[in-house]
Design a protein around this motif. Structure first.
Motif, PDB file in Angstrom:
ATOM      1  N   ILE A  84      -5.204 -10.523   9.666  1.00 15.69           N
ATOM      2  CA  ILE A  84      -6.566 -10.945  10.004  1.00 15.69           C
ATOM      3  C   ILE A  84      -7.539 -11.221   8.914  1.00 15.69           C
ATOM      4  O   ILE A  84      -8.308 -12.153   8.946  1.00 15.69           O
ATOM      5  N   LEU A  85      -7.502 -10.476   7.787  1.00 17.08           N
ATOM      6  CA  LEU A  85      -8.463 -10.554   6.980  1.00 17.08           C
ATOM      7  C   LEU A  85      -8.035 -11.416   5.566  1.00 17.08           C
ATOM      8  O   LEU A  85      -8.647 -11.481   4.787  1.00 17.08           O
ATOM      9  N   GLY A  86      -6.637 -11.759   5.757  1.00 14.24           N
ATOM     10  CA  GLY A  86      -5.934 -12.584   4.602  1.00 14.24           C
ATOM     11  C   GLY A  86      -6.083 -11.691   3.428  1.00 14.24           C
ATOM     12  O   GLY A  86      -6.358 -12.316   2.224  1.00 14.24           O
ATOM     13  N   ILE A  87      -5.678 -10.687   3.386  1.00 17.10           N
ATOM     14  CA  ILE A  87      -5.757  -9.626   2.197  1.00 17.10           C
ATOM     15  C   ILE A  87      -4.461 -10.197   1.366  1.00 17.10           C
ATOM     16  O   ILE A  87      -3.418 -10.161   1.658  1.00 17.10           O
ATOM     17  N   GLU A  88      -4.789 -10.312   0.142  1.00 16.07           N
ATOM     18  CA  GLU A  88      -3.583 -10.414  -0.710  1.00 16.07           C
ATOM     19  C   GLU A  88      -2.931  -9.198  -1.247  1.00 16.07           C
ATOM     20  O   GLU A  88      -3.528  -8.186  -1.137  1.00 16.07           O
ATOM     21  N   ASP A  89      -2.013  -9.419  -2.258  1.00 11.91           N
ATOM     22  CA  ASP A  89      -1.406  -8.247  -3.081  1.00 11.91           C
ATOM     23  C   ASP A  89      -2.217  -7.799  -4.140  1.00 11.91           C
ATOM     24  O   ASP A  89      -1.904  -8.147  -5.124  1.00 11.91           O
ATOM     25  N   LEU A  90      -3.342  -6.934  -3.772  1.00 11.38           N
ATOM     26  CA  LEU A  90      -4.359  -6.622  -4.749  1.00 11.38           C
ATOM     27  C   LEU A  90      -4.110  -4.988  -5.138  1.00 11.38           C
ATOM     28  O   LEU A  90      -3.306  -4.135  -4.298  1.00 11.38           O
ATOM     29  N   ASP A  91      -4.655  -4.477  -6.126  1.00  7.02           N
ATOM     30  CA  ASP A  91      -4.888  -3.020  -6.445  1.00  7.02           C
ATOM     31  C   ASP A  91      -5.391  -2.497  -5.301  1.00  7.02           C
ATOM     32  O   ASP A  91      -6.336  -2.870  -4.643  1.00  7.02           O
ATOM     33  N   ILE A  92      -5.235  -1.268  -5.067  1.00  2.17           N
ATOM     34  CA  ILE A  92      -5.899  -0.370  -3.979  1.00  2.17           C
ATOM     35  C   ILE A  92      -6.774   0.612  -4.668  1.00  2.17           C
ATOM     36  O   ILE A  92      -6.469   1.355  -5.651  1.00  2.17           O
ATOM     37  N   GLU A  93      -7.853   0.530  -4.079  1.00  2.00           N
ATOM     38  CA  GLU A  93      -9.047   1.585  -4.175  1.00  2.00           C
ATOM     39  C   GLU A  93      -9.213   2.523  -3.015  1.00  2.00           C
ATOM     40  O   GLU A  93      -9.161   1.989  -2.006  1.00  2.00           O
ATOM     41  N   VAL A  94      -9.194   3.780  -3.242  1.00  3.71           N
ATOM     42  CA  VAL A  94      -9.311   4.874  -2.262  1.00  3.71           C
ATOM     43  C   VAL A  94     -10.697   5.478  -2.119  1.00  3.71           C
ATOM     44  O   VAL A  94     -11.048   5.902  -3.137  1.00  3.71           O
ATOM     45  N   GLU A  95     -11.414   5.276  -0.906  1.00  2.00           N
ATOM     46  CA  GLU A  95     -12.735   6.006  -0.889  1.00  2.00           C
ATOM     47  C   GLU A  95     -12.297   7.319  -0.330  1.00  2.00           C
ATOM     48  O   GLU A  95     -11.765   7.294   0.875  1.00  2.00           O
ATOM     49  N   TYR A  96     -13.088   8.442  -0.685  1.00  2.00           N
ATOM     50  CA  TYR A  96     -12.709   9.705   0.119  1.00  2.00           C
ATOM     51  C   TYR A  96     -14.145  10.469  -0.200  1.00  2.00           C
ATOM     52  O   TYR A  96     -14.468  10.450  -1.212  1.00  2.00           O
ATOM     53  N   GLN A  97     -14.372  11.286   0.760  1.00  2.00           N
ATOM     54  CA  GLN A  97     -15.611  11.933   0.706  1.00  2.00           C
ATOM     55  C   GLN A  97     -15.483  13.490   0.152  1.00  2.00           C
ATOM     56  O   GLN A  97     -14.700  14.206   0.837  1.00  2.00           O
ATOM     57  N   GLY A  98     -16.196  13.431  -0.875  1.00  2.00           N
ATOM     58  CA  GLY A  98     -16.321  14.867  -1.499  1.00  2.00           C
ATOM     59  C   GLY A  98     -17.788  15.352  -1.395  1.00  2.00           C
ATOM     60  O   GLY A  98     -18.199  15.296  -0.313  1.00  2.00           O
TER      61      GLY A  98
END
Length: 155
Positions: A84-98
């Motif tokens: 749907i978004l046309g996401i390529e094979d990119l590095d992953i960044e994770v958001e997490y609530q601290g």
């Protein structure tokens, strides 16, 4: 870690666990509330225009203690996002609530996905005259061999 790498690892897992840099595990009733592509278009301090793209996963804890995200479900969310978004094979960044929203890199230790600390950096060190390494100084060279004794006025 790139998107293709997490997909490969998810295909081989029975359960998903994310581990914080301090060694604690993200509670196993977490949700992946977003998978998206984030584009950052900016100018660095040296005047160079830059574009960065990452795949962003947002992890969220709810009071839904019976919920467990299984590898095949996360894989289907990722594949839907790619289509749907046309996401390529990119590095992953994770958001997490601290205490605030933290942004982490992602690695894998064979069992858990590891949320890795990210650091800020100057991207234009060559234009800012920032040395690549802190110069090492020997104290014996610093005072040029002169001695500093109490009452001499040197300190």
């Amino acid at each position: 870690m790139k998107l293709s790498e997490i997909k490969n690892k998810l295909n081989k897992l029975d359960k998903i666990a994310f581990q914080l840099p301090n060694g604690e595990l993200v509670p196993n009733h977490f949700h992946v509330t977003e998978v998206g592509k984030v584009t950052k278009h900016f100018i660095d301090c040296g005047g160079t225009v830059r574009n960065e793209k990452v795949v962003n996963f947002q992890l969220w804890n709810a009071n839904d203690y019976d919920h467990r995200l299984h590898p095949e479900k996360l894989l289907s969310i990722i594949e839907l996002s790619e289509r749907i978004l046309g996401i390529e094979d990119l590095d992953i960044e994770v958001e997490y609530q601290g205490n605030t929203i933290g942004k982490f890199g992602l690695d894998f230790d064979g069992k858990n996905f590891l949320l890795t600390n990210k650091q800020t950096d100057c991207l234009a060190k060559d234009k800012c005259d920032i040395p690549s390494e802190k110069p090492k100084v020997k104290l014996s060279e610093f005072n040029n061999g002169s001695s500093c004794t109490p009452g001499s006025g040197c300190c």
